[in-house]
Design an enzyme around this catalytic site. Structure first.
Site, PDB file in Angstrom:
ATOM      1  N   TYR A   1      -1.267  -1.939 -11.909  1.00  0.00           N
ATOM      2  CA  TYR A   1      -2.812  -1.933 -12.191  1.00  0.00           C
ATOM      3  C   TYR A   1      -3.040  -1.267 -13.596  1.00  0.00           C
ATOM      4  O   TYR A   1      -4.100  -0.872 -13.673  1.00  0.00           O
ATOM      5  CB  TYR A   1      -3.376  -1.438 -11.202  1.00  0.00           C
ATOM      6  CG  TYR A   1      -2.938  -2.084  -9.637  1.00  0.00           C
ATOM      7  CD1 TYR A   1      -3.355  -3.275  -9.213  1.00  0.00           C
ATOM      8  CD2 TYR A   1      -2.364  -1.325  -8.942  1.00  0.00           C
ATOM      9  CE1 TYR A   1      -2.896  -3.913  -8.259  1.00  0.00           C
ATOM     10  CE2 TYR A   1      -1.723  -1.712  -7.711  1.00  0.00           C
ATOM     11  CZ  TYR A   1      -2.115  -3.026  -7.251  1.00  0.00           C
ATOM     12  OH  TYR A   1      -1.834  -3.751  -6.244  1.00  0.00           O
TER      13      TYR A   1
ATOM     14  N   TYR B   1     -11.192   4.431 -10.441  1.00  0.00           N
ATOM     15  CA  TYR B   1     -10.661   5.214  -9.303  1.00  0.00           C
ATOM     16  C   TYR B   1     -10.672   6.702  -9.516  1.00  0.00           C
ATOM     17  O   TYR B   1     -10.121   7.367  -8.740  1.00  0.00           O
ATOM     18  CB  TYR B   1      -9.315   4.793  -8.993  1.00  0.00           C
ATOM     19  CG  TYR B   1      -9.249   3.378  -8.696  1.00  0.00           C
ATOM     20  CD1 TYR B   1      -9.969   2.692  -7.896  1.00  0.00           C
ATOM     21  CD2 TYR B   1      -8.317   2.524  -9.477  1.00  0.00           C
ATOM     22  CE1 TYR B   1      -9.881   1.116  -7.565  1.00  0.00           C
ATOM     23  CE2 TYR B   1      -7.948   1.191  -9.213  1.00  0.00           C
ATOM     24  CZ  TYR B   1      -9.005   0.559  -8.305  1.00  0.00           C
ATOM     25  OH  TYR B   1      -8.477  -0.933  -7.959  1.00  0.00           O
TER      26      TYR B   1
ATOM     27  N   GLY C   1       0.648  -1.344   0.128  1.00  0.00           N
ATOM     28  CA  GLY C   1      -0.231   0.093  -0.031  1.00  0.00           C
ATOM     29  C   GLY C   1       0.847   1.485   0.109  1.00  0.00           C
ATOM     30  O   GLY C   1       0.439   2.427  -0.082  1.00  0.00           O
TER      31      GLY C   1
ATOM     32  N   GLU D   1       4.637  -6.326   1.506  1.00  0.00           N
ATOM     33  CA  GLU D   1       4.015  -6.749   0.247  1.00  0.00           C
ATOM     34  C   GLU D   1       3.785  -5.722  -0.603  1.00  0.00           C
ATOM     35  O   GLU D   1       2.608  -5.293  -0.891  1.00  0.00           O
ATOM     36  CB  GLU D   1       2.576  -7.622   0.488  1.00  0.00           C
ATOM     37  CG  GLU D   1       2.545  -8.758   1.274  1.00  0.00           C
ATOM     38  CD  GLU D   1       1.266  -9.255   1.633  1.00  0.00           C
ATOM     39  OE1 GLU D   1       1.083 -10.281   1.802  1.00  0.00           O
ATOM     40  OE2 GLU D   1       0.274  -8.254   1.702  1.00  0.00           O
ATOM     41  N   PRO D   2       4.839  -4.783  -1.115  1.00  0.00           N
ATOM     42  CA  PRO D   2       4.732  -3.822  -2.030  1.00  0.00           C
ATOM     43  C   PRO D   2       4.105  -4.391  -3.443  1.00  0.00           C
ATOM     44  O   PRO D   2       4.987  -5.178  -3.929  1.00  0.00           O
ATOM     45  CB  PRO D   2       5.931  -2.970  -1.888  1.00  0.00           C
ATOM     46  CG  PRO D   2       6.972  -4.191  -1.881  1.00  0.00           C
ATOM     47  CD  PRO D   2       6.171  -5.109  -0.676  1.00  0.00           C
ATOM     48  N   GLY D   3       3.293  -3.622  -4.009  1.00  0.00           N
ATOM     49  CA  GLY D   3       2.983  -3.921  -5.420  1.00  0.00           C
ATOM     50  C   GLY D   3       3.316  -2.662  -5.920  1.00  0.00           C
ATOM     51  O   GLY D   3       4.179  -2.420  -6.859  1.00  0.00           O
ATOM     52  N   ARG D   4       2.326  -1.572  -6.073  1.00  0.00           N
ATOM     53  CA  ARG D   4       2.358  -0.385  -6.778  1.00  0.00           C
ATOM     54  C   ARG D   4       3.758   0.400  -6.652  1.00  0.00           C
ATOM     55  O   ARG D   4       4.518   0.721  -7.382  1.00  0.00           O
ATOM     56  CB  ARG D   4       1.351   0.292  -6.262  1.00  0.00           C
ATOM     57  CG  ARG D   4       1.283   1.821  -6.861  1.00  0.00           C
ATOM     58  CD  ARG D   4       0.520   2.989  -6.035  1.00  0.00           C
ATOM     59  NE  ARG D   4      -0.656   2.205  -5.625  1.00  0.00           N
ATOM     60  CZ  ARG D   4      -1.789   2.049  -6.469  1.00  0.00           C
ATOM     61  NH1 ARG D   4      -2.174   2.561  -7.614  1.00  0.00           N
ATOM     62  NH2 ARG D   4      -3.010   1.271  -5.899  1.00  0.00           N
TER      63      ARG D   4
ATOM     64  N   CYS E   1     -15.948   2.616 -26.624  1.00  0.00           N
ATOM     65  CA  CYS E   1     -17.166   3.410 -26.926  1.00  0.00           C
ATOM     66  C   CYS E   1     -17.705   3.676 -25.480  1.00  0.00           C
ATOM     67  O   CYS E   1     -18.587   2.717 -25.247  1.00  0.00           O
ATOM     68  CB  CYS E   1     -17.927   2.438 -27.853  1.00  0.00           C
ATOM     69  SG  CYS E   1     -17.479   2.530 -29.161  1.00  0.00           S
ATOM     70  N   GLU E   2     -17.236   4.283 -24.939  1.00  0.00           N
ATOM     71  CA  GLU E   2     -17.757   4.903 -23.507  1.00  0.00           C
ATOM     72  C   GLU E   2     -17.142   6.217 -23.405  1.00  0.00           C
ATOM     73  O   GLU E   2     -16.362   6.621 -23.587  1.00  0.00           O
ATOM     74  CB  GLU E   2     -17.087   4.084 -22.339  1.00  0.00           C
ATOM     75  CG  GLU E   2     -17.137   2.533 -21.962  1.00  0.00           C
ATOM     76  CD  GLU E   2     -18.512   2.423 -21.388  1.00  0.00           C
ATOM     77  OE1 GLU E   2     -18.974   3.505 -20.552  1.00  0.00           O
ATOM     78  OE2 GLU E   2     -19.423   1.338 -21.916  1.00  0.00           O
TER      79      GLU E   2
HETATM   80  C1  LIG Z   1      -3.066  -5.445  -3.566  1.00  0.00           C
HETATM   81  C2  LIG Z   1      -2.380  -6.115  -2.131  1.00  0.00           C
HETATM   82  C3  LIG Z   1      -1.087  -5.639  -2.029  1.00  0.00           C
HETATM   83  C4  LIG Z   1      -0.362  -4.720  -2.879  1.00  0.00           C
HETATM   84  O1  LIG Z   1      -0.973  -3.306  -2.694  1.00  0.00           O
HETATM   85  P1  LIG Z   1       0.022  -2.161  -3.393  1.00  0.00           P
HETATM   86  O2  LIG Z   1      -0.863  -0.764  -2.917  1.00  0.00           O
HETATM   87  O3  LIG Z   1       0.065  -2.232  -4.566  1.00  0.00           O
HETATM   88  O4  LIG Z   1       1.205  -1.922  -2.785  1.00  0.00           O
HETATM   89  C5  LIG Z   1      -0.423  -6.107  -0.849  1.00  0.00           C
HETATM   90  N1  LIG Z   1      -0.979  -7.099  -0.224  1.00  0.00           N
HETATM   91  C6  LIG Z   1      -2.172  -7.344  -0.339  1.00  0.00           C
HETATM   92  C7  LIG Z   1      -3.004  -8.378   0.397  1.00  0.00           C
HETATM   93  C8  LIG Z   1      -2.951  -7.105  -1.234  1.00  0.00           C
HETATM   94  O5  LIG Z   1      -4.295  -7.412  -1.871  1.00  0.00           O
END
Ligand SMILES: *Cc1c(COP(=O)(O)O)cnc(C)c1O
Length: 439
Positions: A390, A334, A248, A290-293, A361-362
């Site tokens: 994403y 979002y 997050g 758990e970094p994603g973004r 087409c939106e």
């Molecule tokens: C989506 C998600 C993440 C990653 O979130 P980011 O905002 O992309 O860092 C980490 N843990 C869990 C369980 C998630 O569902």
């Protein structure tokens, strides 16, 4: 203009990434095209891992791969010593195809199917993050039938609301995810798994939201989880070995975003956990994040070709590009904001204001409303920054538009990571009508 990672403007006024001219990339691979700056992803990954090392805390940094999943990125994650979060059988299968070490794969989701869980057991992944009571029942069944051990975490909702967009907040009590920490559900889940022969409870997990810019929410969540662990230690002599505080971490999409460095997020949460461990006389658990973004978001740039213009006098001027909500749903979903540049005229001043429309087409298919941009002509290449998370992973075939290609760039080299879909790909699962027409 804010440039990310290895981005530069070269002597011909073109935007370059990883030492590669984006206009050449657009010519070679076509548009729309996602370009990933591998050096920037490596830098972000090392930022997290090094911080834990320096502070002497055992950790796993798991890439939350729903942000962007493909074989190549999983291989990069392995090279950078990341662990991996997957949230579906499809992501798990992709990780196994990439030969990602199974023991460093963690499986998430609020409705994992029996088949998905079996695949997790058969491939001997490192941990399942258990979300609900039905899943506990499935896990008991599968582990007993296979007589196979599985390490688990319990996902809890600590009732912490992160300051972010409502739609992407998952920490508060009204959430589809996890066991509520405050109403007894978490305790019940603990009772159900703690003495099981095959399920090995490592500790707790929470994920309080996304695109978060403050450390307070993480610290507060850590505190609530540690207090619960303290209770369980006292009541049942439970030894918690892992505390997973989710992802997050926010990134900069526009000048309004002021993210912290990975180090700042990490060291703040470690301090909180260390203080609580001491206070509650608990052993310091391993910290998993758990970094994603924040690993891939600003490393991705979308390239489009500009096509039609439409001027609505006294209201706004539209330019349309050859992609849109089919490759980036975030503005529509979002209300996400982005910055952009005309990549072949990047050294010019931004003298115009255009609303960048997609070709779907939106009416809501607008990538950026009122973007300051250089003068744009048909055939120009528009680069939208910060689309690495994403974007592709949420792409669809709406309007039967093939999904874009993805290229990786680094040190002047480029390679295709995901091929562009063809029209043949689009129809490959379609079957002709075979039911007889009734007379
Ligand atoms: C989506 C998600 C993440 C990653 O979130 P980011 O905002 O992309 O860092 C980490 N843990 C869990 C369980 C998630 O569902």
């Amino acid at each position: 203009m804010h440039l990310y990672g290895t981005q530069e403007v070269n002597e011909t006024g073109h935007l370059t990434i990883g030492g590669v001219d984006t206009i050449d990339l657009a010519k070679t691979y076509g548009t729309p095209l996602f370009v990933y700056d591998l050096a920037l992803i490596r830098k972000r990954a090392r930022g997290f891992i090094e911080t834990f090392k320096q502070l002497g805390v055992k950790a796993e940094v798991a890439y939350a791969s729903k942000a962007f999943a493909c074989v190549g990125i999983y291989q990069l994650a392995q090279e950078e010593h990341l662990s991996l979060d997957v949230v579906s059988g499809g992501e798990l299968f992709t990780a196994l195809q990439a030969k990602f070490p199974a023991e460093r794969i963690h499986f998430h989701g609020n409705n994992k199917s029996y088949t998905e869980l079996e695949l997790a057991f058969d491939s001997k992944i490192g941990c399942i993050v258990v979300d609900n009571f039905y899943e506990i029942q499935l896990l008991k069944e599968i582990s007993e039938r296979k007589q196979q051990h599985m390490r688990i975490l319990l996902r809890v909702t600590p009732g912490v609301e992160a300051h972010t967009h409502d739609f992407i907040t998952t920490g508060q009590a009204d959430s589809k995810f996890g066991f509520d920490l405050n109403n007894g559900q978490a305790d019940q889940a603990f009772d159900e798994v703690k003495d099981h022969e095959y399920l090995e409870l490592l500790g707790l997990h929470c994920h309080i939201g996304s695109q978060i810019f403050e450390t307070d929410g993480f610290s507060l969540a850590a505190e609530k989880l540690m207090n619960k662990i303290g209770e369980w230690k006292e009541q049942s002599n439970f030894e918690c070995s892992v505390l997973n505080l989710g992802g997050g971490y926010g990134i900069r999409y526009t000048e309004e975003d002021h993210p912290l460095e990975p180090q700042d997020y990490v060291s703040e949460m470690i301090k909180t956990v260390q203080a609580l461990a001491e206070q509650l006389r608990l052993a310091m658990p391993e910290i998993w994040i758990e970094p994603g973004r924040s690993l891939v978001g600003d490393a991705g740039t979308s390239l489009y070709t500009v096509g039609s213009h439409k001027n609505v006098p006294n209201i706004r001027e539209y330019i349309a590009v050859d992609g849109g909500m089919s490759d980036n749903i975030r503005p529509a979903l979002y209300d996400a904001k982005y910055e952009a540049v005309i990549a072949n005229r990047a050294s010019h001043n931004k003298t115009n204001t255009y609303t960048v429309a997609g070709k779907l087409c939106e009416s809501g298919d607008k990538l950026i409303v009122d973007a300051p941009l250089q003068q744009a002509e048909p055939g120009d290449v528009l680069a939208i920054f910060c689309t690495g998370a994403y974007g592709y992973s949420m792409a669809s075939n709406y309007n039967r538009i093939p999904r874009p290609a993805v290229v990786f760039v680094e040190d002047g080299q480029h390679q295709l990571a995901i091929q562009r879909e063809s029209y043949e790909n689009i129809v490959q699962n379609d079957l002709p009508l075979s039911l007889k027409k009734s007379e």
